[in-house]
Design a protein around this motif. Structure first.
Motif, PDB file in Angstrom:
ATOM      1  N   ILE A 252       1.941   2.414   2.353  1.00 14.27           N
ATOM      2  CA  ILE A 252       2.508   2.807   3.986  1.00 14.27           C
ATOM      3  C   ILE A 252       4.154   2.903   4.148  1.00 14.27           C
ATOM      4  O   ILE A 252       4.145   3.605   5.165  1.00 14.27           O
ATOM      5  CB  ILE A 252       1.562   2.190   5.298  1.00 14.27           C
ATOM      6  CG1 ILE A 252       0.473   2.664   3.980  1.00 14.27           C
ATOM      7  CG2 ILE A 252       1.323   2.690   6.394  1.00 14.27           C
ATOM      8  CD1 ILE A 252      -0.067   3.240   3.619  1.00 14.27           C
TER       9      ILE A 252
ATOM     10  N   PRO B 224      -1.655  10.179  -5.981  1.00 11.24           N
ATOM     11  CA  PRO B 224      -0.504  11.147  -6.667  1.00 11.24           C
ATOM     12  C   PRO B 224       0.812  11.718  -5.896  1.00 11.24           C
ATOM     13  O   PRO B 224       0.433  10.942  -4.273  1.00 11.24           O
ATOM     14  CB  PRO B 224      -2.027  12.987  -5.536  1.00 11.24           C
ATOM     15  CG  PRO B 224      -2.753  11.701  -4.447  1.00 11.24           C
ATOM     16  CD  PRO B 224      -2.550  10.341  -5.040  1.00 11.24           C
TER      17      PRO B 224
ATOM     18  N   PHE C 161       3.476  11.830   3.268  1.00  9.81           N
ATOM     19  CA  PHE C 161       2.315  11.752   3.557  1.00  9.81           C
ATOM     20  C   PHE C 161       1.688  11.628   2.878  1.00  9.81           C
ATOM     21  O   PHE C 161      -0.043  11.515   2.995  1.00  9.81           O
ATOM     22  CB  PHE C 161       2.562  12.526   5.158  1.00  9.81           C
ATOM     23  CG  PHE C 161       3.219  11.135   5.815  1.00  9.81           C
ATOM     24  CD1 PHE C 161       2.404   9.799   6.684  1.00  9.81           C
ATOM     25  CD2 PHE C 161       5.037  11.172   6.124  1.00  9.81           C
ATOM     26  CE1 PHE C 161       2.997   9.001   7.492  1.00  9.81           C
ATOM     27  CE2 PHE C 161       5.383   9.927   7.104  1.00  9.81           C
ATOM     28  CZ  PHE C 161       4.491   8.782   7.736  1.00  9.81           C
ATOM     29  N   ARG C 162       1.534  13.115   2.220  1.00  7.64           N
ATOM     30  CA  ARG C 162       0.677  14.090   1.359  1.00  7.64           C
ATOM     31  C   ARG C 162       0.032  12.948  -0.259  1.00  7.64           C
ATOM     32  O   ARG C 162      -0.889  12.824  -0.285  1.00  7.64           O
ATOM     33  CB  ARG C 162       1.378  15.290   0.559  1.00  7.64           C
ATOM     34  CG  ARG C 162       0.751  15.877  -0.384  1.00  7.64           C
ATOM     35  CD  ARG C 162      -0.609  16.505  -0.016  1.00  7.64           C
ATOM     36  NE  ARG C 162      -0.934  17.327  -0.903  1.00  7.64           N
ATOM     37  CZ  ARG C 162      -2.405  16.847  -1.533  1.00  7.64           C
ATOM     38  NH1 ARG C 162      -1.825  15.316  -1.806  1.00  7.64           N
ATOM     39  NH2 ARG C 162      -2.534  17.521  -2.946  1.00  7.64           N
ATOM     40  N   SER C 163       0.489  11.895  -0.339  1.00  9.53           N
ATOM     41  CA  SER C 163       0.924  11.369  -1.368  1.00  9.53           C
ATOM     42  C   SER C 163      -0.064   9.832  -0.479  1.00  9.53           C
ATOM     43  O   SER C 163      -0.434   8.908  -1.931  1.00  9.53           O
ATOM     44  CB  SER C 163       1.498  10.307  -1.955  1.00  9.53           C
ATOM     45  OG  SER C 163       2.565   9.566  -1.631  1.00  9.53           O
ATOM     46  N   LEU C 164      -0.607   9.410   0.181  1.00 13.92           N
ATOM     47  CA  LEU C 164      -0.380   8.774   1.298  1.00 13.92           C
ATOM     48  C   LEU C 164      -2.161   8.314   0.818  1.00 13.92           C
ATOM     49  O   LEU C 164      -2.983   9.446   1.974  1.00 13.92           O
ATOM     50  CB  LEU C 164      -0.795   8.013   2.504  1.00 13.92           C
ATOM     51  CG  LEU C 164       0.910   7.596   1.809  1.00 13.92           C
ATOM     52  CD1 LEU C 164       1.183   7.663   4.101  1.00 13.92           C
ATOM     53  CD2 LEU C 164       1.253   6.581   1.609  1.00 13.92           C
ATOM     54  N   GLY C 165      -3.255   7.582  -0.227  1.00 17.61           N
ATOM     55  CA  GLY C 165      -4.507   7.462  -0.333  1.00 17.61           C
ATOM     56  C   GLY C 165      -4.286   7.207  -2.111  1.00 17.61           C
ATOM     57  O   GLY C 165      -3.983   7.293  -2.594  1.00 17.61           O
ATOM     58  N   ARG C 166      -5.771   6.830  -1.840  1.00 10.98           N
ATOM     59  CA  ARG C 166      -6.625   6.045  -3.991  1.00 10.98           C
ATOM     60  C   ARG C 166      -7.614   6.946  -3.551  1.00 10.98           C
ATOM     61  O   ARG C 166      -8.070   5.790  -2.869  1.00 10.98           O
ATOM     62  CB  ARG C 166      -6.140   4.198  -3.576  1.00 10.98           C
ATOM     63  CG  ARG C 166      -4.324   4.144  -3.797  1.00 10.98           C
ATOM     64  CD  ARG C 166      -4.472   2.835  -4.054  1.00 10.98           C
ATOM     65  NE  ARG C 166      -3.044   2.547  -3.431  1.00 10.98           N
ATOM     66  CZ  ARG C 166      -2.452   1.618  -3.895  1.00 10.98           C
ATOM     67  NH1 ARG C 166      -2.824   0.865  -4.019  1.00 10.98           N
ATOM     68  NH2 ARG C 166      -1.190   0.910  -3.847  1.00 10.98           N
ATOM     69  N   PHE C 167      -7.537   7.149  -4.427  1.00 11.13           N
ATOM     70  CA  PHE C 167      -9.410   7.363  -5.024  1.00 11.13           C
ATOM     71  C   PHE C 167      -9.886   7.638  -6.688  1.00 11.13           C
ATOM     72  O   PHE C 167      -8.717   8.211  -7.171  1.00 11.13           O
ATOM     73  CB  PHE C 167      -9.345   8.723  -4.181  1.00 11.13           C
ATOM     74  CG  PHE C 167      -8.537  10.497  -3.803  1.00 11.13           C
ATOM     75  CD1 PHE C 167      -8.790  10.699  -5.297  1.00 11.13           C
ATOM     76  CD2 PHE C 167      -7.393   9.868  -3.043  1.00 11.13           C
ATOM     77  CE1 PHE C 167      -7.632  11.540  -6.004  1.00 11.13           C
ATOM     78  CE2 PHE C 167      -6.140  10.937  -4.349  1.00 11.13           C
ATOM     79  CZ  PHE C 167      -6.557  11.664  -5.086  1.00 11.13           C
TER      80      PHE C 167
ATOM     81  N   LEU D  15       0.766  -1.288   0.010  1.00 13.48           N
ATOM     82  CA  LEU D  15       0.076   0.204   0.253  1.00 13.48           C
ATOM     83  C   LEU D  15       1.191   1.254  -0.056  1.00 13.48           C
ATOM     84  O   LEU D  15       0.286   2.285  -0.203  1.00 13.48           O
ATOM     85  CB  LEU D  15      -0.811  -0.008   1.365  1.00 13.48           C
ATOM     86  CG  LEU D  15      -1.769  -0.756   1.431  1.00 13.48           C
ATOM     87  CD1 LEU D  15      -2.952  -0.937   2.741  1.00 13.48           C
ATOM     88  CD2 LEU D  15      -3.091   0.146   0.356  1.00 13.48           C
TER      89      LEU D  15
END
Ligand SMILES: [Zn+2]
Lengths: 318, 339
Positions: free
Chosen positions: B261, B339, B311-317, B259
């Motif tokens: 992380i 992103p 940390f800004r780039s952590l996320g999936r959408f 992921l």
């Protein structure tokens, strides 16, 4: 009291929205009733009172749109990143169905609505969580929209005002949900470093990962009366308890008593309080170029349509 | 898929090792050469271990991460550092036994070390609140991090907590604020930070000391948004479905790496860290030294911008307006962006 109020069953053609509070069924539309004390209220009075019960002062939850309508100057709100939606990154059981339900209940693709707004003429970036979308939980969309909004505030040097109504990190996104705590807090840190004001308003409920991240980081932290504001849910806390909790445990009032909240503000005073806070920060007036650009964008496009490209991902307010 | 848990399996291994010991004893008494026999038994044991550990379930990893013999922060410190000078207190209210910290030297270089600490016996467990850190713990950690920043020393944190303390006194003293503040301050701390998840990475309580330039994770440690029992009782009103929840939440080191992380999975000795703490300590040390060297080369500006981006780039959408060339989406869903 009209006779039909005493009937257990609504007459034909009248919706039955009784909650099991022991209060008679209420015809939808004309009347509503207080979730807390059960008082029957005229729907139009209830709306006029910003969904605050005139008898017990219970502040009912607001949708993001209702909140925006209450605090933002009429017509000033320009939504940003309205199209972002959840991707179910883990293929988590029932996540897609729950998100779909959230969409149909809230009319939004996720739990946070962001955009630019005027509050009493002061320009700001406004973020509003909608509890109806999966409990306002923080998934990837929440964190991304929060970060983009903060970065836009940073870029424009205008205050960032966030209304929290969230149960915390979204379990269905696993660690990606947890990481939104770090992502939102890191975005707030950028504002703090640059001296851009950040105001956090805690509404019912503000718990778990939301309280343990962006919600607790406001330069000024306001809270609505008697909102549930807690680190751990009541059930979890009861299991862990070795100390007897006070009667107002985990309310806004409890948090203010213990120094965690600047001020409890009744809903009807919230807008004027925010205006005073923004005035203190010296926020730019909406007659600034930003506001004019936003107004121009508003004139030529519908909400939700891109107007111009600014900011990190090329998505400014529109 | 093994039908027994790792703890049940360990009983079998204990039996096997008992046999090996007995064979040695008998051989010693009767002055007999049993080298081949022993070698055979050991081979058998290792084959079983390998087979079982190749098929560990996420829930088995939870059991290993919570194993009563699992090495804790204090067990690793002498293996990594030449010395450790513990420091106490948050300068505000108290000293938290669940959060230790102090000065140490890593290959002769001064560092600040912070770690969550569980207790080994009943008395120590009570003193350390079973590793549930209180607001004072997070504030002590931040105080020491600020100290490191001021004197330009790297920070190394060891994560091992079921979660932050949720009792009334912790709520009264702002456990949420303490964690939130750490998240914010760590994201802009002007000195390198390396975190290692050595056991349980329990939700915000873990993250509160893990906003780092590099986040490493032992192979059988777990890192999760909520304990599997909590997830199961909220989602299915049935804490007994914890193994299912552990699976669904993707909480293993391998999952966390996939992921994005964490930055690296640190391999554990066969059978888990508790079977060979020294070897595990060596693996951690090698990785920490290597990562510190890498991030230590960055200018402060670069260090902070990389940490923010991390940390800004952590996320999936799904972003319908994302320019198609701006992301590296998974092949099966071209609209999903990281992103
Ligand atoms: Zn009422």
């Amino acid at each position: 009291m009209p006779d039909w109020f005493r009937r257990r069953h609504a007459p034909p053609g009248v919706a039955n929205d009784s909650q099991s509070t022991g209060v008679p069924d209420v015809p939808a539309g004309v009347f509503t009733k207080c979730e807390k004390c059960g008082r029957i209220l005229l729907a139009k009075d209830f709306e006029r009172d910003l969904k605050v019960c005139p008898r017990c002062d219970h502040h009912h939850k607001l949708s993001a749109d209702e909140r925006i309508a209450h605090v933002a100057d009429p017509g000033s709100f320009q939504e940003m990143d309205a199209g972002l939606s959840s991707a179910d990154p883990l293929g988590f059981p029932d996540y897609a169905a729950k998100a779909a339900k959230g969409v149909s209940v809230s009319g939004r693709p996720d739990a946070l609505v962001t955009g630019t707004a005027g509050i009493g003429g002061y320009a700001c970036v406004l973020g509003v969580a909608d509890f109806r979308f999966m409990g306002g939980s923080m998934g990837s969309v929440f964190g991304e929209k929060f970060a983009r909004a903060a970065e836009y505030a940073l870029d424009q040097k205008i205050p960032f005002v966030v209304f929290c109504a969230s149960g915390g990190a979204r379990m269905q996104e696993g660690l990606l949900g947890l990481m939104q705590m770090a992502k939102t807090s890191a975005a707030v840190a950028q504002l703090a470093e640059a001296g851009v004001p950040y105001v956090s308003v805690l509404t019912d409920p503000t718990t778990g990962g939301a309280l343990a991240s962006f919600a607790s980081l406001g330069d000024i932290i306001l809270a609505e009366p008697e909102a549930y504001v807690a680190f751990a849910g009541t059930r979890v806390a009861q299991q862990a308890q070795t100390h007897k909790p006070p009667a107002n445990y985990q309310t806004s009032e409890f948090q203010m008593e213990h120094g965690m909240v600047d001020r409890i503000v009744p809903r009807k005073e919230l807008q004027t309080t925010l205006v005073r806070v923004l005035a203190f920060f010296g926020a730019p007036q909406q007659s600034s170029p930003l506001a004019q650009a936003a107004a121009a964008a508003n004139g030529n496009g519908e909400m939700g349509e891109p107007a111009k490209s600014v900011g990190r991902n090329g998505k400014g307010p529109h | 898929m093994p039908s027994i848990t790792v703890l049940e399996f360990e009983k079998l291994i204990d039996e096997l090792e008992g046999n090996i010991r007995k064979t040695r004893e008998i051989a010693g008494r009767e002055n007999r050469d049993v080298g081949v026999e022993i070698e055979d038994l050991e081979k058998n044991r290792d084959a079983l271990l390998r087979e079982f550990f190749d098929a560990l379930t996420p829930w088995d990893n939870v059991l290993l991460a919570r194993h009563e013999k699992r090495p804790y922060t204090l067990d690793y410190l002498p293996l990594l550092f030449d010395d450790f000078l513990p420091l106490h207190g948050d300068r505000l209210f108290d000293d938290d036994g669940a959060m230790i910290g102090g000065l140490a030297s890593l290959d002769g270089k001064p560092v600040v070390v912070i770690g969550q600490q569980k207790g080994r016996d009943l008395k120590e467990r009570a003193q350390r609140n079973y590793g549930y850190a209180r607001p004072e713990g997070y504030r002590k950690a931040l105080r020491l991090m600020k100290l490191a920043e001021r004197f330009n020393r790297p920070v190394i944190t060891f994560v091992d907590t079921p979660g932050a303390d949720a009792n009334v006194p912790s709520e009264e003293r702002g456990i949420s604020e303490a964690i939130a503040r750490n998240l914010r301050e760590m994201s802009v701390l002007r000195t390198p930070i390396v975190s290692i998840i050595i056991g349980e990475g329990g939700s915000g309580g873990a993250l509160g000391i893990a906003v780092a330039d590099r986040v490493l994770m032992l192979q059988h440690a777990v890192y999760s948004v909520i304990a599997p029992e909590g997830c199961a009782s909220i989602l299915w009103r049935d804490p007994a479905r914890k193994a299912e929840a552990a699976q669904a939440m993707q909480i293993t080191a391998r999952d966390a790496r996939a992921l994005g992380i964490i930055d690296e999975v640190l391999p554990e000795p066969l059978g888990g860290a508790h079977r060979a703490p020294e070897a595990t300590g060596e693996v951690i040390k090698e990785a920490v030294v290597r990562h510190l060297k890498e991030v230590g080369r960055l200018s402060k500006t670069r260090l902070l911008s990389s940490r923010y981006e991390k940390f800004r780039s952590l996320g999936r959408f799904i972003d319908p307006e994302a320019p198609e060339d701006s992301a590296t989406p998974p092949a099966e869903n071209p609209a999903v962006v990281s992103p």
